[in-house]
Write a protein that holds these residues in place. Structure first.
Motif, PDB file in Angstrom:
ATOM      1  N   VAL A  27     -19.925 -19.716   1.406  1.00 60.04           N
ATOM      2  CA  VAL A  27     -20.879 -18.853   2.112  1.00 60.04           C
ATOM      3  C   VAL A  27     -22.247 -18.953   1.458  1.00 60.04           C
ATOM      4  O   VAL A  27     -23.273 -19.092   2.142  1.00 60.04           O
ATOM      5  N   GLN A  28     -22.285 -18.901   0.118  1.00 60.52           N
ATOM      6  CA  GLN A  28     -23.564 -19.014  -0.582  1.00 60.52           C
ATOM      7  C   GLN A  28     -24.239 -20.359  -0.289  1.00 60.52           C
ATOM      8  O   GLN A  28     -25.442 -20.404  -0.033  1.00 60.52           O
ATOM      9  N   ASP A  29     -23.473 -21.428  -0.315  1.00 56.38           N
ATOM     10  CA  ASP A  29     -24.026 -22.753  -0.015  1.00 56.38           C
ATOM     11  C   ASP A  29     -24.583 -22.819   1.404  1.00 56.38           C
ATOM     12  O   ASP A  29     -25.666 -23.353   1.641  1.00 56.38           O
ATOM     13  N   ALA A  30     -23.850 -22.257   2.368  1.00 54.74           N
ATOM     14  CA  ALA A  30     -24.305 -22.270   3.758  1.00 54.74           C
ATOM     15  C   ALA A  30     -25.590 -21.457   3.923  1.00 54.74           C
ATOM     16  O   ALA A  30     -26.502 -21.861   4.645  1.00 54.74           O
ATOM     17  N   LEU A  31     -25.676 -20.326   3.225  1.00 53.44           N
ATOM     18  CA  LEU A  31     -26.887 -19.503   3.304  1.00 53.44           C
ATOM     19  C   LEU A  31     -28.076 -20.225   2.680  1.00 53.44           C
ATOM     20  O   LEU A  31     -29.187 -20.196   3.221  1.00 53.44           O
ATOM     21  N   ARG A  32     -27.841 -20.891   1.547  1.00 52.07           N
ATOM     22  CA  ARG A  32     -28.919 -21.671   0.915  1.00 52.07           C
ATOM     23  C   ARG A  32     -29.390 -22.792   1.832  1.00 52.07           C
ATOM     24  O   ARG A  32     -30.580 -22.977   2.048  1.00 52.07           O
ATOM     25  N   LEU A  33     -28.425 -23.556   2.369  1.00 52.20           N
ATOM     26  CA  LEU A  33     -28.764 -24.667   3.259  1.00 52.20           C
ATOM     27  C   LEU A  33     -29.446 -24.189   4.534  1.00 52.20           C
ATOM     28  O   LEU A  33     -30.279 -24.888   5.106  1.00 52.20           O
ATOM     29  N   GLY A  34     -29.078 -22.991   4.986  1.00 51.92           N
ATOM     30  CA  GLY A  34     -29.676 -22.429   6.196  1.00 51.92           C
ATOM     31  C   GLY A  34     -31.065 -21.851   5.957  1.00 51.92           C
ATOM     32  O   GLY A  34     -31.745 -21.452   6.902  1.00 51.92           O
ATOM     33  N   GLY A  35     -31.453 -21.765   4.692  1.00 49.62           N
ATOM     34  CA  GLY A  35     -32.788 -21.282   4.373  1.00 49.62           C
ATOM     35  C   GLY A  35     -33.030 -19.830   4.727  1.00 49.62           C
ATOM     36  O   GLY A  35     -34.127 -19.470   5.150  1.00 49.62           O
ATOM     37  N   VAL A  36     -32.031 -18.971   4.537  1.00 51.49           N
ATOM     38  CA  VAL A  36     -32.188 -17.569   4.923  1.00 51.49           C
ATOM     39  C   VAL A  36     -33.018 -16.761   3.929  1.00 51.49           C
ATOM     40  O   VAL A  36     -33.339 -15.620   4.195  1.00 51.49           O
ATOM     41  N   GLY A  37     -33.364 -17.340   2.788  1.00 46.87           N
ATOM     42  CA  GLY A  37     -34.145 -16.613   1.788  1.00 46.87           C
ATOM     43  C   GLY A  37     -33.238 -15.904   0.807  1.00 46.87           C
ATOM     44  O   GLY A  37     -32.171 -16.388   0.448  1.00 46.87           O
ATOM     45  N   SER A  38     -33.654 -14.731   0.398  1.00 41.57           N
ATOM     46  CA  SER A  38     -32.914 -13.958  -0.602  1.00 41.57           C
ATOM     47  C   SER A  38     -31.633 -13.372   0.007  1.00 41.57           C
ATOM     48  O   SER A  38     -31.660 -12.825   1.115  1.00 41.57           O
ATOM     49  N   PHE A  39     -30.529 -13.516  -0.728  1.00 44.89           N
ATOM     50  CA  PHE A  39     -29.261 -12.968  -0.234  1.00 44.89           C
ATOM     51  C   PHE A  39     -28.361 -12.573  -1.393  1.00 44.89           C
ATOM     52  O   PHE A  39     -28.558 -12.994  -2.539  1.00 44.89           O
ATOM     53  N   LYS A  40     -27.353 -11.760  -1.059  1.00 44.22           N
ATOM     54  CA  LYS A  40     -26.341 -11.332  -2.011  1.00 44.22           C
ATOM     55  C   LYS A  40     -25.000 -11.362  -1.278  1.00 44.22           C
ATOM     56  O   LYS A  40     -24.897 -10.894  -0.138  1.00 44.22           O
ATOM     57  N   VAL A  41     -23.978 -11.908  -1.927  1.00 43.14           N
ATOM     58  CA  VAL A  41     -22.630 -11.940  -1.359  1.00 43.14           C
ATOM     59  C   VAL A  41     -21.755 -11.041  -2.226  1.00 43.14           C
ATOM     60  O   VAL A  41     -21.677 -11.228  -3.442  1.00 43.14           O
ATOM     61  N   THR A  42     -21.127 -10.046  -1.604  1.00 40.09           N
ATOM     62  CA  THR A  42     -20.304  -9.093  -2.352  1.00 40.09           C
ATOM     63  C   THR A  42     -18.875  -9.057  -1.820  1.00 40.09           C
ATOM     64  O   THR A  42     -18.629  -9.360  -0.643  1.00 40.09           O
ATOM     65  N   ASN A  43     -17.953  -8.675  -2.711  1.00 40.59           N
ATOM     66  CA  ASN A  43     -16.566  -8.467  -2.298  1.00 40.59           C
ATOM     67  C   ASN A  43     -16.406  -7.042  -1.800  1.00 40.59           C
ATOM     68  O   ASN A  43     -16.910  -6.104  -2.420  1.00 40.59           O
ATOM     69  N   VAL A  44     -15.700  -6.878  -0.701  1.00 43.36           N
ATOM     70  CA  VAL A  44     -15.407  -5.561  -0.148  1.00 43.36           C
ATOM     71  C   VAL A  44     -13.887  -5.417  -0.153  1.00 43.36           C
ATOM     72  O   VAL A  44     -13.180  -6.145   0.548  1.00 43.36           O
ATOM     73  N   LEU A  45     -13.384  -4.488  -0.970  1.00 43.45           N
ATOM     74  CA  LEU A  45     -11.937  -4.352  -1.140  1.00 43.45           C
ATOM     75  C   LEU A  45     -11.340  -3.171  -0.387  1.00 43.45           C
ATOM     76  O   LEU A  45     -10.114  -3.067  -0.277  1.00 43.45           O
ATOM     77  N   SER A  46     -12.194  -2.288   0.128  1.00 51.38           N
ATOM     78  CA  SER A  46     -11.669  -1.116   0.806  1.00 51.38           C
ATOM     79  C   SER A  46     -12.403  -0.915   2.126  1.00 51.38           C
ATOM     80  O   SER A  46     -13.643  -0.937   2.145  1.00 51.38           O
ATOM     81  N   PRO A  47     -11.689  -0.747   3.218  1.00 52.66           N
ATOM     82  CA  PRO A  47     -10.235  -0.812   3.292  1.00 52.66           C
ATOM     83  C   PRO A  47      -9.740  -2.238   3.063  1.00 52.66           C
ATOM     84  O   PRO A  47     -10.485  -3.201   3.266  1.00 52.66           O
ATOM     85  N   ALA A  48      -8.489  -2.333   2.635  1.00 53.03           N
ATOM     86  CA  ALA A  48      -7.904  -3.637   2.342  1.00 53.03           C
ATOM     87  C   ALA A  48      -7.837  -4.493   3.612  1.00 53.03           C
ATOM     88  O   ALA A  48      -7.666  -3.978   4.712  1.00 53.03           O
ATOM     89  N   TRP A  49      -8.010  -5.795   3.423  1.00 51.20           N
ATOM     90  CA  TRP A  49      -7.936  -6.742   4.529  1.00 51.20           C
ATOM     91  C   TRP A  49      -6.560  -6.674   5.181  1.00 51.20           C
ATOM     92  O   TRP A  49      -5.552  -6.429   4.524  1.00 51.20           O
ATOM     93  N   SER A  50      -6.523  -6.905   6.467  1.00 53.49           N
ATOM     94  CA  SER A  50      -5.271  -6.901   7.227  1.00 53.49           C
ATOM     95  C   SER A  50      -5.226  -8.131   8.120  1.00 53.49           C
ATOM     96  O   SER A  50      -6.245  -8.531   8.689  1.00 53.49           O
ATOM     97  N   SER A  51      -4.041  -8.721   8.248  1.00 56.59           N
ATOM     98  CA  SER A  51      -3.901  -9.871   9.136  1.00 56.59           C
ATOM     99  C   SER A  51      -4.139  -9.471  10.595  1.00 56.59           C
ATOM    100  O   SER A  51      -4.345 -10.336  11.447  1.00 56.59           O
ATOM    101  N   ASP A  52      -4.158  -8.174  10.879  1.00 60.55           N
ATOM    102  CA  ASP A  52      -4.502  -7.710  12.228  1.00 60.55           C
ATOM    103  C   ASP A  52      -5.949  -8.060  12.578  1.00 60.55           C
ATOM    104  O   ASP A  52      -6.323  -8.080  13.742  1.00 60.55           O
ATOM    105  N   TRP A  53      -6.775  -8.337  11.572  1.00 59.10           N
ATOM    106  CA  TRP A  53      -8.188  -8.645  11.790  1.00 59.10           C
ATOM    107  C   TRP A  53      -8.410 -10.085  12.220  1.00 59.10           C
ATOM    108  O   TRP A  53      -9.539 -10.453  12.562  1.00 59.10           O
ATOM    109  N   ILE A  54      -7.390 -10.916  12.201  1.00 57.92           N
ATOM    110  CA  ILE A  54      -7.572 -12.311  12.620  1.00 57.92           C
ATOM    111  C   ILE A  54      -7.764 -12.316  14.132  1.00 57.92           C
ATOM    112  O   ILE A  54      -6.917 -11.830  14.883  1.00 57.92           O
TER     113      ILE A  54
END
Length: 133
Positions: free
Chosen positions: A33-60
């Motif tokens: 994701v960071q590489d794609a954002l850099r290559l896309g030239g979006v400027g300043s960005f931050k990538v964070t982990n979101v643990l809550s609520p926990a991921w669910s396979s229902d989200w696919i």
């Protein structure tokens, strides 16, 4: 991906949710994701982990399930509420290559703990099943 938000200064924040804490692919996904954002030239960005609520396979999404199947990984039907159902699916799995239901589990764990390894008895091809989480 959990979210994408633009901050007041134009910087971008992207929230990612691993399938489970300790997923070995989390860092690879983050770097991609960071590489794609850099290559896309979006400027300043931050990538964070979101643990809550926990991921669910229902989200696919249905498109995501189709792509998993095309890749040779059987997607989960629905989430489960206990570990027994995670390890032992209750339905026969259809081979993603020949669609035969004559399949057998080889190992409860495939290339990662969130997948199980199966083999088709009809075409003899191995395939993975993405466990319901």
């Amino acid at each position: 991906m959990r979210f994408i938000e633009a901050g007041p200064g134009g910087d971008l924040e992207v929230g990612l949710s691993p399938t489970y804490v300790g997923c070995p692919a989390t860092e690879v996904i983050r770097r991609s994701v960071q590489d794609a954002l850099r290559l896309g030239g979006v400027g300043s960005f931050k990538v964070t982990n979101v643990l809550s609520p926990a991921w669910s396979s229902d989200w696919i999404s249905s498109d995501g399930r189709r792509k998993l199947l095309e890749y040779g990984i059987v997607p989960p039907d629905q989430s489960v509420s206990n570990m027994r159902d995670v390890l032992r699916g209750t339905r026969p799995l259809s081979c993603p290559r020949c669609q035969s239901l004559d399949t057998a589990i080889v190992s409860e764990f495939g290339s990662t703990p969130c997948k199980a390894l199966h083999r088709c008895r009809a075409c003899l091809e191995p395939f993975e099943y993405f466990k319901c989480i």
